[in-house]
Design a protein around this motif. Structure first.
Motif, short mmCIF file in Angstrom:
data_model
loop_
_atom_site.label_atom_id
_atom_site.label_comp_id
_atom_site.label_asym_id
_atom_site.label_seq_id
_atom_site.Cartn_x
_atom_site.Cartn_y
_atom_site.Cartn_z
N GLY A 54 -27.46 21.38 -43.61
CA GLY A 54 -28.35 21.20 -44.76
C GLY A 54 -27.77 20.31 -45.84
N GLY A 55 -26.57 19.81 -45.64
CA GLY A 55 -25.96 18.92 -46.60
C GLY A 55 -25.36 19.61 -47.81
N GLU A 56 -25.14 20.90 -47.71
CA GLU A 56 -24.56 21.65 -48.82
C GLU A 56 -23.04 21.53 -48.79
N ARG A 57 -22.42 21.70 -49.94
CA ARG A 57 -20.96 21.59 -50.02
C ARG A 57 -20.27 22.86 -49.59
N GLY A 58 -20.95 23.98 -49.67
CA GLY A 58 -20.37 25.26 -49.30
C GLY A 58 -21.46 26.22 -48.87
N ILE A 59 -21.07 27.42 -48.54
CA ILE A 59 -22.04 28.44 -48.13
C ILE A 59 -22.80 28.92 -49.36
N THR A 60 -24.12 29.00 -49.23
CA THR A 60 -24.95 29.50 -50.31
C THR A 60 -25.75 30.70 -49.81
N ALA A 61 -26.37 31.39 -50.73
CA ALA A 61 -27.20 32.54 -50.35
C ALA A 61 -28.34 32.09 -49.44
N ARG A 62 -28.85 30.90 -49.68
CA ARG A 62 -29.94 30.38 -48.85
C ARG A 62 -29.48 30.20 -47.40
N SER A 63 -28.29 29.67 -47.19
CA SER A 63 -27.81 29.47 -45.83
C SER A 63 -27.53 30.80 -45.13
N VAL A 64 -27.08 31.78 -45.89
CA VAL A 64 -26.85 33.11 -45.31
C VAL A 64 -28.17 33.76 -44.93
N ARG A 65 -29.18 33.66 -45.83
CA ARG A 65 -30.49 34.25 -45.53
C ARG A 65 -31.12 33.63 -44.29
N LYS A 66 -30.92 32.33 -44.10
CA LYS A 66 -31.52 31.66 -42.93
C LYS A 66 -30.96 32.17 -41.61
N VAL A 67 -29.70 32.54 -41.58
CA VAL A 67 -29.08 32.93 -40.31
C VAL A 67 -28.97 34.44 -40.13
N THR A 68 -29.33 35.22 -41.13
CA THR A 68 -29.18 36.67 -41.05
C THR A 68 -29.98 37.28 -39.90
N ALA A 69 -31.22 36.91 -39.75
CA ALA A 69 -32.06 37.50 -38.70
C ALA A 69 -31.49 37.23 -37.32
N ASP A 70 -31.04 36.00 -37.06
CA ASP A 70 -30.47 35.67 -35.76
C ASP A 70 -29.17 36.43 -35.50
N SER A 71 -28.34 36.55 -36.54
CA SER A 71 -27.08 37.28 -36.38
C SER A 71 -27.34 38.76 -36.12
N LEU A 72 -28.31 39.35 -36.83
CA LEU A 72 -28.65 40.75 -36.58
C LEU A 72 -29.17 40.95 -35.17
N ALA A 73 -29.96 40.01 -34.67
CA ALA A 73 -30.49 40.11 -33.31
C ALA A 73 -29.39 40.11 -32.27
N LYS A 74 -28.33 39.36 -32.50
CA LYS A 74 -27.22 39.31 -31.55
C LYS A 74 -26.47 40.64 -31.47
N PHE A 75 -26.47 41.40 -32.56
CA PHE A 75 -25.68 42.63 -32.62
C PHE A 75 -26.50 43.90 -32.43
N ARG A 76 -27.75 43.78 -32.09
CA ARG A 76 -28.55 44.98 -31.80
C ARG A 76 -28.24 45.45 -30.40
N GLY A 77 -28.21 46.76 -30.23
CA GLY A 77 -27.84 47.34 -28.94
C GLY A 77 -28.98 47.48 -27.99
#
Length: 77
Positions: A54-77
């Motif tokens: 996204g061209g950001e200089r560091g991690i932002t809340a927006r970048s974390v929110r975008k990937v949260t759903a996918d990361s949660l899906a990987k760790f569901r049993g």
């Protein structure tokens, strides 16, 4: 510091027991903590990739929110 606990084991066991109405085996809290740490590591890695794309200089809340759903899906049993 050597001997310092990373988290209160008894508290974790009490919380899990209260929510599931089941007894927690001896080392289940350790496995839950390790799984949580792996989740956070994956979340940060994915957020870093998203931020760079996204061209950001560091991690932002927006970048974390975008990937949260996918990361949660990987760790569901």
């Amino acid at each position: 510091m050597p001997g310092q606990k990373l988290y209160p084991r008894a508290t974790v066991k009490k919380i899990v027991k209260a929510h599931s109405n089941c007894n927690v085996s001896k080392n289940a809290d350790v496995m839950m903590f390790l799984d949580y740490m792996l989740f956070l590591q994956n979340l940060i890695k994915e957020a870093t990739i998203e931020a760079k794309q996204g061209g950001e200089r560091g991690i932002t809340a927006r970048s974390v929110r975008k990937v949260t759903a996918d990361s949660l899906a990987k760790f569901r049993g």
